[in-house]
Design a protein around this motif. Structure first.
Motif, PDB file in Angstrom:
ATOM      1  N   SER A  87      16.467  56.291  40.888  1.00 19.30           N
ATOM      2  CA  SER A  87      15.767  56.486  39.494  1.00 19.30           C
ATOM      3  C   SER A  87      16.267  55.405  38.672  1.00 19.30           C
ATOM      4  CB  SER A  87      15.884  57.852  39.087  1.00 19.30           C
ATOM      5  OG  SER A  87      15.172  58.924  39.966  1.00 19.30           O
TER       6      SER A  87
ATOM      7  N   MET B  25      15.650  51.558  39.793  1.00 25.45           N
ATOM      8  CA  MET B  25      14.167  51.320  39.572  1.00 25.45           C
ATOM      9  C   MET B  25      13.768  51.535  38.324  1.00 25.45           C
ATOM     10  SD  MET B  25      11.038  52.485  42.390  1.00 25.45           S
ATOM     11  CE  MET B  25      12.350  52.266  43.878  1.00 25.45           C
ATOM     12  N   GLY B  26      14.157  52.496  37.734  1.00 19.91           N
ATOM     13  CA  GLY B  26      13.781  52.873  36.322  1.00 19.91           C
ATOM     14  C   GLY B  26      13.912  51.557  35.225  1.00 19.91           C
TER      15      GLY B  26
ATOM     16  N   VAL C 115      10.744  57.612  37.460  1.00 23.11           N
ATOM     17  CA  VAL C 115      10.620  56.172  37.464  1.00 23.11           C
ATOM     18  C   VAL C 115       9.387  56.099  36.548  1.00 23.11           C
ATOM     19  CG1 VAL C 115      10.248  53.757  38.337  1.00 23.11           C
ATOM     20  CG2 VAL C 115      12.011  55.517  39.468  1.00 23.11           C
TER      21      VAL C 115
ATOM     22  N   ASN D 274       8.743  54.371  32.906  1.00 26.86           N
ATOM     23  CA  ASN D 274       7.578  53.254  32.611  1.00 26.86           C
ATOM     24  C   ASN D 274       6.576  53.912  31.508  1.00 26.86           C
ATOM     25  OD1 ASN D 274       5.742  51.302  33.095  1.00 26.86           O
ATOM     26  ND2 ASN D 274       4.705  52.226  34.907  1.00 26.86           N
TER      27      ASN D 274
ATOM     28  N   GLY E 126      11.005  47.871  40.692  1.00 28.17           N
ATOM     29  CA  GLY E 126      10.932  48.457  39.293  1.00 28.17           C
ATOM     30  C   GLY E 126      10.155  47.764  38.409  1.00 28.17           C
TER      31      GLY E 126
END
Length: 304
Positions: free
Chosen positions: A259, A262-263, A82, A86, A42
């Protein structure tokens, strides 16, 4: 140690800490090491995606499809979660740099909303084989355009010459960033709105933010300077991703554990990418963007 390097080190440490304290498992069996690996991915997605004005979905979706064997619609929904994190973080960084064209960003973002909802509906209903092949080939063509047709001053001059005359859809803009550099350009708002609707559909169908399409469109079709195109695209994809995610979420297409992990990494990586983009030449940004476009094209053709 430079401030950029210090920021990178601090972000890595924060990412590692998040991997240790967030939920241990997103599938019921993940180890701390695997969770840390997802979080680190991520971070890389956040840094690289923000640097080129994309959300990083072209990297996330293949990972979810190939490693976790997700269904396409679930991979798309999880990726958009994600991408949204971002995009929001990267946009915040670009706000401080004052490189976002808010008029264009709002107009294009609103135009992408209907397409995002349509795309989320179509994601599990359209035959993906022919679509993926056609779009994959199209992306390879776009990548070639980005690599071999970088908008030098003479090319940008021709684009701007085409929009020199005043008209209802011709918008003159002047943006001065935080460093005092001024960018003057004109663009055709009608073309931008049409492209954004199309990008909204692709965003939800493929689980990408759409920056790999938006940045070349803003630069080559509309005559935006590359740095303004990158920052504005990131602002637009935060709107597009939010719309697509809301629709995917109601259909149960989002893996919340993945999510979050990785987020959290993407949130740490996005400011690093924005800072690096400010120091990079426009040509290098476009070259890196081409790599992202080719990666997405290969993913589409490989899945077919």
């Amino acid at each position: 140690m430079s401030r950029t390097t210090l920021l990178l080190v601090v972000s890595c440490l924060v990412t590692a800490a998040l991997a240790m304290f967030l939920p241990l498992s997103f599938s019921g069996t993940a180890s701390r090491l695997e969770s840390a690996g997802v979080c680190a991915l991520g971070f890389a997605v956040g840094a690289f995606g923000t640097m080129i004005g994309a959300g990083g979905g072209f990297l996330i979706v293949p990972f979810l499809l190939l490693v976790y064997g997700m269904r396409p619609e679930q991979a798309a929904g999880t990726s958009l979660a994600v991408v949204l994190l971002n995009a929001l973080t990267g946009t915040g960084a670009y706000v401080t740099q004052k490189r976002i064209d808010y008029r264009a960003g709002l107009a294009f973002g609103i135009a992408s909303l209907p397409g995002a909802f349509v795309g989320s509906y179509l994601s599990s209903r359209i035959p993906m084989g022919p679509f993926q092949v056609g779009f994959g080939v199209l992306l390879l063509g776009v990548a070639a355009l980005v690599v071999f047709g970088y908008p030098r001053v003479d090319r940008l001059a021709r684009v701007r010459e085409a929009t020199r005359e005043e008209g209802a859809w011709i918008v003159p803009r002047k943006v001065t960033d935080a460093l005092g550099e001024t960018f003057e350009y004109r663009y055709n708002e009608s073309i931008g709105v049409q492209v954004s609707f199309f990008v909204g559909i692709l965003s939800s169908v493929l689980g990408i933010g759409g920056g790999v399409i938006h940045v070349p469109a803003l630069t080559f079709l509309l005559g935006f300077p590359p740095h303004i195109a990158t920052a504005t695209s990131h602002f637009v994809l935060s709107i597009t991703a939010a719309a697509g995610l809301s629709s995917h979420f109601t259909q149960g297409h989002v893996d919340m554990g993945l999510s979050i992990l990785m987020g959290s990494g993407a949130v740490c990586g996005a400011p690093v990418g924005a800072r690096l983009a400010r120091r990079m030449h426009g040509r290098l940004i476009m070259r890196l963007l081409a790599i992202g476009i080719v990666a997405l094209a290969v993913r589409l053709l490989w899945r077919w």
